[in-house]
Scaffold this motif. Structure first.
Motif, PDB file in Angstrom:
ATOM      1  N   VAL A   1      12.307  -4.747  -1.955  1.00  0.00           N
ATOM      2  CA  VAL A   1      11.819  -4.053  -3.153  1.00  0.00           C
ATOM      3  C   VAL A   1      10.680  -3.109  -2.788  1.00  0.00           C
ATOM      4  O   VAL A   1      10.639  -1.949  -3.228  1.00  0.00           O
ATOM      5  CB  VAL A   1      11.367  -5.074  -4.216  1.00  0.00           C
ATOM      6  N   LEU A   2       9.744  -3.582  -1.991  1.00  0.00           N
ATOM      7  CA  LEU A   2       8.606  -2.749  -1.593  1.00  0.00           C
ATOM      8  C   LEU A   2       9.065  -1.550  -0.768  1.00  0.00           C
ATOM      9  O   LEU A   2       8.589  -0.422  -0.976  1.00  0.00           O
ATOM     10  CB  LEU A   2       7.604  -3.581  -0.791  1.00  0.00           C
ATOM     11  N   LEU A   3       9.978  -1.792   0.157  1.00  0.00           N
ATOM     12  CA  LEU A   3      10.494  -0.698   0.969  1.00  0.00           C
ATOM     13  C   LEU A   3      11.256   0.301   0.101  1.00  0.00           C
ATOM     14  O   LEU A   3      11.137   1.527   0.297  1.00  0.00           O
ATOM     15  CB  LEU A   3      11.402  -1.249   2.066  1.00  0.00           C
ATOM     16  N   GLY A   4      12.010  -0.205  -0.857  1.00  0.00           N
ATOM     17  CA  GLY A   4      12.766   0.673  -1.746  1.00  0.00           C
ATOM     18  C   GLY A   4      11.863   1.563  -2.583  1.00  0.00           C
ATOM     19  O   GLY A   4      12.120   2.767  -2.726  1.00  0.00           O
ATOM     20  N   TRP A   5      10.799   0.993  -3.132  1.00  0.00           N
ATOM     21  CA  TRP A   5       9.848   1.795  -3.906  1.00  0.00           C
ATOM     22  C   TRP A   5       9.182   2.852  -3.035  1.00  0.00           C
ATOM     23  O   TRP A   5       8.947   3.976  -3.465  1.00  0.00           O
ATOM     24  CB  TRP A   5       8.794   0.898  -4.543  1.00  0.00           C
ATOM     25  N   THR A   6       8.850   2.490  -1.805  1.00  0.00           N
ATOM     26  CA  THR A   6       8.210   3.440  -0.889  1.00  0.00           C
ATOM     27  C   THR A   6       9.116   4.631  -0.612  1.00  0.00           C
ATOM     28  O   THR A   6       8.690   5.798  -0.692  1.00  0.00           O
ATOM     29  CB  THR A   6       7.852   2.749   0.436  1.00  0.00           C
ATOM     30  N   ILE A   7      10.372   4.351  -0.292  1.00  0.00           N
ATOM     31  CA  ILE A   7      11.313   5.423   0.032  1.00  0.00           C
ATOM     32  C   ILE A   7      11.605   6.281  -1.196  1.00  0.00           C
ATOM     33  O   ILE A   7      11.575   7.523  -1.123  1.00  0.00           O
ATOM     34  CB  ILE A   7      12.616   4.830   0.597  1.00  0.00           C
ATOM     35  N   LEU A   8      11.882   5.644  -2.315  1.00  0.00           N
ATOM     36  CA  LEU A   8      12.246   6.386  -3.518  1.00  0.00           C
ATOM     37  C   LEU A   8      11.100   7.269  -4.008  1.00  0.00           C
ATOM     38  O   LEU A   8      11.270   8.481  -4.204  1.00  0.00           O
ATOM     39  CB  LEU A   8      12.661   5.412  -4.621  1.00  0.00           C
ATOM     40  N   ALA A   9       9.928   6.668  -4.188  1.00  0.00           N
ATOM     41  CA  ALA A   9       8.790   7.438  -4.700  1.00  0.00           C
ATOM     42  C   ALA A   9       8.333   8.483  -3.690  1.00  0.00           C
ATOM     43  O   ALA A   9       7.943   9.591  -4.061  1.00  0.00           O
ATOM     44  CB  ALA A   9       7.633   6.503  -5.059  1.00  0.00           C
TER      45      ALA A   9
ATOM     46  N   ALA B   1       0.821  -1.208   0.000  1.00  0.00           N
ATOM     47  CA  ALA B   1       0.000   0.000   0.000  1.00  0.00           C
ATOM     48  C   ALA B   1       0.854   1.256   0.000  1.00  0.00           C
ATOM     49  O   ALA B   1       0.641   2.178  -0.794  1.00  0.00           O
ATOM     50  CB  ALA B   1      -0.939  -0.015   1.211  1.00  0.00           C
ATOM     51  N   LEU B   2       1.845   1.304   0.892  1.00  0.00           N
ATOM     52  CA  LEU B   2       2.674   2.496   0.991  1.00  0.00           C
ATOM     53  C   LEU B   2       3.469   2.734  -0.296  1.00  0.00           C
ATOM     54  O   LEU B   2       3.632   3.884  -0.729  1.00  0.00           O
ATOM     55  CB  LEU B   2       3.610   2.381   2.189  1.00  0.00           C
ATOM     56  N   SER B   3       3.981   1.675  -0.892  1.00  0.00           N
ATOM     57  CA  SER B   3       4.755   1.850  -2.127  1.00  0.00           C
ATOM     58  C   SER B   3       3.876   2.377  -3.258  1.00  0.00           C
ATOM     59  O   SER B   3       4.275   3.288  -4.001  1.00  0.00           O
ATOM     60  CB  SER B   3       5.413   0.530  -2.530  1.00  0.00           C
ATOM     61  N   LEU B   4       2.670   1.849  -3.372  1.00  0.00           N
ATOM     62  CA  LEU B   4       1.770   2.303  -4.448  1.00  0.00           C
ATOM     63  C   LEU B   4       1.256   3.709  -4.194  1.00  0.00           C
ATOM     64  O   LEU B   4       1.157   4.522  -5.121  1.00  0.00           O
ATOM     65  CB  LEU B   4       0.602   1.332  -4.595  1.00  0.00           C
ATOM     66  N   PHE B   5       0.936   4.021  -2.945  1.00  0.00           N
ATOM     67  CA  PHE B   5       0.454   5.365  -2.650  1.00  0.00           C
ATOM     68  C   PHE B   5       1.569   6.391  -2.858  1.00  0.00           C
ATOM     69  O   PHE B   5       1.312   7.520  -3.281  1.00  0.00           O
ATOM     70  CB  PHE B   5      -0.085   5.442  -1.227  1.00  0.00           C
ATOM     71  N   ALA B   6       2.801   6.003  -2.547  1.00  0.00           N
ATOM     72  CA  ALA B   6       3.922   6.903  -2.806  1.00  0.00           C
ATOM     73  C   ALA B   6       4.074   7.161  -4.299  1.00  0.00           C
ATOM     74  O   ALA B   6       4.318   8.291  -4.722  1.00  0.00           O
ATOM     75  CB  ALA B   6       5.203   6.313  -2.226  1.00  0.00           C
ATOM     76  N   ILE B   7       3.902   6.113  -5.104  1.00  0.00           N
ATOM     77  CA  ILE B   7       3.977   6.281  -6.564  1.00  0.00           C
ATOM     78  C   ILE B   7       2.825   7.153  -7.048  1.00  0.00           C
ATOM     79  O   ILE B   7       2.997   8.034  -7.902  1.00  0.00           O
ATOM     80  CB  ILE B   7       3.953   4.911  -7.259  1.00  0.00           C
TER      81      ILE B   7
ATOM     82  N   ARG C   1      10.171  10.101  -1.402  1.00  0.00           N
ATOM     83  CA  ARG C   1      11.104  11.229  -1.374  1.00  0.00           C
ATOM     84  C   ARG C   1      10.955  12.092  -2.622  1.00  0.00           C
ATOM     85  O   ARG C   1      11.006  13.327  -2.548  1.00  0.00           O
ATOM     86  CB  ARG C   1      12.541  10.712  -1.255  1.00  0.00           C
ATOM     87  N   LEU C   2      10.751  11.457  -3.759  1.00  0.00           N
ATOM     88  CA  LEU C   2      10.572  12.223  -5.003  1.00  0.00           C
ATOM     89  C   LEU C   2       9.266  13.009  -4.972  1.00  0.00           C
ATOM     90  O   LEU C   2       9.207  14.145  -5.462  1.00  0.00           O
ATOM     91  CB  LEU C   2      10.608  11.283  -6.206  1.00  0.00           C
TER      92      LEU C   2
END
Length: 255
Positions: free
Chosen positions: A236-244, A156-162, A246-247
C-alpha cells in the motif's frame, strides 16, 4: 532550455537540496510544526500519568508506547501536507518557479530536491521522538530496526509524494494549505490519532489498511514489536508513493 544531462543530475540535485533546505528554515511557522511540534506533543502526552501506566488491554504495554509511531506519522503528515505542499505552491505563486523555468533544471530534479530535503529533516525528528520515548518514558526502541527504517522511509515517501501532488495542482499557497488540511485530518483519523486502530471496527480498520498513514502506523508498530511489516501494508505504501509521485510529475506546473 536544454535539460540537465544525466551525468550532472546528481550534483544538481544536491545543490538544489542544500538551497531548498536554507529556504525552508526561513519559514519559522512551518519549521515549528514540521520539526518541533511532534516531539513536543509526545512530551505532553507522556506527562499524562494514565499514558504511562501498563494497560492489560495493550498486552501490558503503555498507551504512550502505542502513540509514539502515531506521533511520528503525524509529524510526517504535517511536514508533507501543511508544510511542503504550501511552501512549494507559494514558490509558484510568487513566480520563483517561473524564473526557474528559464534554467536547465528539470521538474523531476526540483521535486526530488524537495523530497530529499523533507526526508532528511523528518528523519531527525523521528530519531528525536524515539529517543524521547526511550529515555523519558521508557518506551522500547524498535526491535526490528531494519524493518522500522524500511517502513518509515515508505511512509515518508508516500506522504511527500502526496504533498507534492497537492502542491503541483494547487493554484496558490493558501489553496495548497487548505487542500493539505482537508487531507490531513481523515488520514490522521485512520492512523489512529483519535481512535486507535485496535479500537476500530472491521470496516474502519480495512479502510485504514489502504491509507498511507493507516498502513504506515501499523508497519511501524509491527517493527517496534519485533515483527516485519505485513506485505499488504508495504505494498500500500509503495503504491501510494508511485501513484502520487507520477501524478505530481505529470501535473507539475511552473506557473
Amino acid at each position: 532550455m536544454p535539460a540537465v544531462p544525466a551525468a550532472s543530475a546528481v550534483p544538481a540535485l544536491f545543490r538544489l537540496t542544500v538551497t531548498e533546505t536554507k529556504l525552508f528554515f526561513r519559514e519559522p511557522v512551518i519549521v515549528f510544526f514540521a520539526l518541533a511540534f511532534p516531539p513536543i506533543l509526545l512530551v505532553v502526552l507522556g506527562l499524562v500519568p494514565s499514558m504511562r501506566q501498563p494497560d492489560p488491554a495493550l498486552g501490558g504495554g503503555t498507551a504512550i508506547a502505542l502513540y509514539v509511531p502515531i506521533v511520528i506519522a503525524l509529524g510526517l503528515a504535517m511536514f508533507a501536507l501543511n508544510g511542503l505542499s504550501q511552501l512549494f505552491a507559494t514558490y509558484r505563486e510568487k513566480g520563483v518557479l517561473r524564473r526557474m523555468r528559464t534554467t536547465p533544471v528539470r521538474p523531476r530534479i526540483m521535486l526530488g530536491a524537495q523530497v530529499l530535503m523533507a526526508t532528511v529533516l523528518s528523519v531527525v525528528t523521528m530519531v528525536v521522538s524515539l529517543l524521547i520515548g526511550r529515555f523519558a518514558f521508557d518506551v522500547p526502541l524498535p526491535r526490528q530496526a531494519g524493518a522500522y527504517v524500511l517502513g518509515y522511509l515508505l511512509v515518508a515517501l508516500s506522504l511527500f509524494a502526496i504533498g507534492l501532488l497537492v502542491a503541483s495542482v494547487a493554484p496558490s499557497g493558501k489553496a495548497a494549505g487548505a487542500i493539505g488540511t482537508l487531507t490531513f485530518f481523515p488520514l490522521m483519523f485512520f492512523a489512529g490519532l483519535w481512535v486507535p486502530r485496535a479500537g476500530m471496527n472491521s470496516v474502519l480498520r480495512t479502510i485504514s489498511d489502504f491509507t498511507p498513514l493507516g498502513a504506515g502506523v501499523q508497519a511501524l508498530q509491527d517493527a517496534t514489536s519485533g515483527h516485519w511489516p505485513q506485505p499488504l501494508h508495504l505494498a500500500v505504501l509503495l503504491g501510494w508513493t508511485i501513484l502520487a509521485g507520477r501524478l505530481a510529475a505529470r501535473y507539475f506546473r511552473w506557473e
